[in-house]
Design an enzyme around this catalytic site. Structure first.
Site, short mmCIF file in Angstrom:
data_model
loop_
_atom_site.label_atom_id
_atom_site.label_comp_id
_atom_site.label_asym_id
_atom_site.label_seq_id
_atom_site.Cartn_x
_atom_site.Cartn_y
_atom_site.Cartn_z
N PRO A 145 -12.33 1.56 8.95
CA PRO A 145 -11.71 0.27 8.61
C PRO A 145 -12.01 -0.24 7.20
O PRO A 145 -12.68 -1.26 7.01
CB PRO A 145 -12.28 -0.66 9.67
N CYS A 146 -11.48 0.43 6.20
CA CYS A 146 -11.71 0.04 4.81
C CYS A 146 -11.13 -1.34 4.50
O CYS A 146 -11.57 -2.00 3.55
CB CYS A 146 -11.18 1.10 3.86
N HIS A 147 -10.18 -1.80 5.31
CA HIS A 147 -9.60 -3.13 5.09
C HIS A 147 -10.63 -4.23 5.35
O HIS A 147 -10.43 -5.36 4.92
CB HIS A 147 -8.37 -3.32 5.97
#
Length: 191
Positions: A145-147
Site C-alpha cells: 500500500p504505497c498510497h
C-alpha cells in the site's frame, strides 16, 4: 538496454468502482497490479507491454486470483480490505526495496506514515527520498500500500499510478483518511 517482459502465469483486466484495473501473477504470487484507468483498452495496453500476453480467460484463473479480484473490487467500492496476506512474487527486487515494501505492508486500512518514518521502520532511517523512489517502483500497488505513505508534514506526496496524487488522495479517502488542511469551519477555531 531493455529487458524482455517477464513470463507470467496469467493476467486479468477487470472493472471496479474506480475504473478498469489489471493484475499479473506467477505461480508464486502477484507480480504486477495496474491501478485504475478509464478504459479497458488502456489497461490491456499496459498489460501487453508488461507481460506480452493477452488476458487469461476467466475460467483459467486460479481461485486465489478470482478471490483477489473480488477483494480489489470490494476495496474500490469503499469496503475495508486487508491485502497483507496476498502472496507477491518480487523476484529480482533488491534488498532495500524488499525492506521498504515489507514495512509498508504492515500498514493497515486507513493507517498512514511518512516516507522518513517508513524508512526508519524498514531499518533505513535517513533515506526518505530513496524510500519514495522505491515506492514509485512498486510493482504491486494496493497489495503493497504505497498510497498510505505521505510526505513530511502530512502532505500527499507523489504517486506514480495513473492520475498521480489525485488518485492517491481518492484511495486514501476510501479508507477514511483526509489529507491536507482542515475545512475552513474547523480551522477558524484555532485549535
Amino acid at each position: 538496454m531493455q529487458t524482455a517482459p517477464r513470463p507470467a502465469s496469467g493476467n486479468a483486466v477487470f472493472e471496479t468502482a474506480l475504473g478498469f484495473m489489471g493484475l499479473v501473477w506467477s505461480e508464486s504470487g502477484a507480480t504486477r497490479v495496474f491501478l485504475a484507468e478509464k478504459s479497458r483498452e488502456a489497461v490491456e495496453r499496459r498489460l501487453l507491454r508488461a507481460c506480452g500476453a493477452a488476458p487469461t480467460a476467466e475460467a483459467e484463473r486460479p481461485a486465489w486470483i478470482t478471490r483477489l479480484i473480488g477483494e480489489i473490487g470490494a476495496y474500490a467500492a469503499g469496503e475495508e480490505v486487508d491485502f497483507s496476506a496476498v502472496p507477491v512474487d518480487l523476484a529480482g527486487v533488491d534488498d532495500f526495496r524488499l525492506a521498504i515494501y515489507a514495512a509498508a505492508r504492515k500498514l493497515g486500512f486507513g493507517q498512514t506514515t511518512t516516507y522518513g518514518e517508513l524508512a526508519k521502520r524498514a531499518g533505513h532511517g535517513g533515506l526518505p527520498r530513496e524510500t519514495g523512489a522505491a515506492l514509485g517502483a512498486n510493482p504491486v500497488p494496493l497489495i503493497i500500500p504505497c498510497h498510505r505513505i505521505l510526505a513530511a508534514g502530512g502532505k500527499i506526496g507523489g504517486f506514480s499510478a495513473p492520475g498521480g496524487s489525485a488518485s492517491k488522495e481518492k484511495m486514501l479517502a476510501l479508507e477514511g483518511v483526509r489529507v491536507g488542511p482542515p475545512p475552513a469551519a474547523q480551522a477558524s477555531f484555532g485549535f
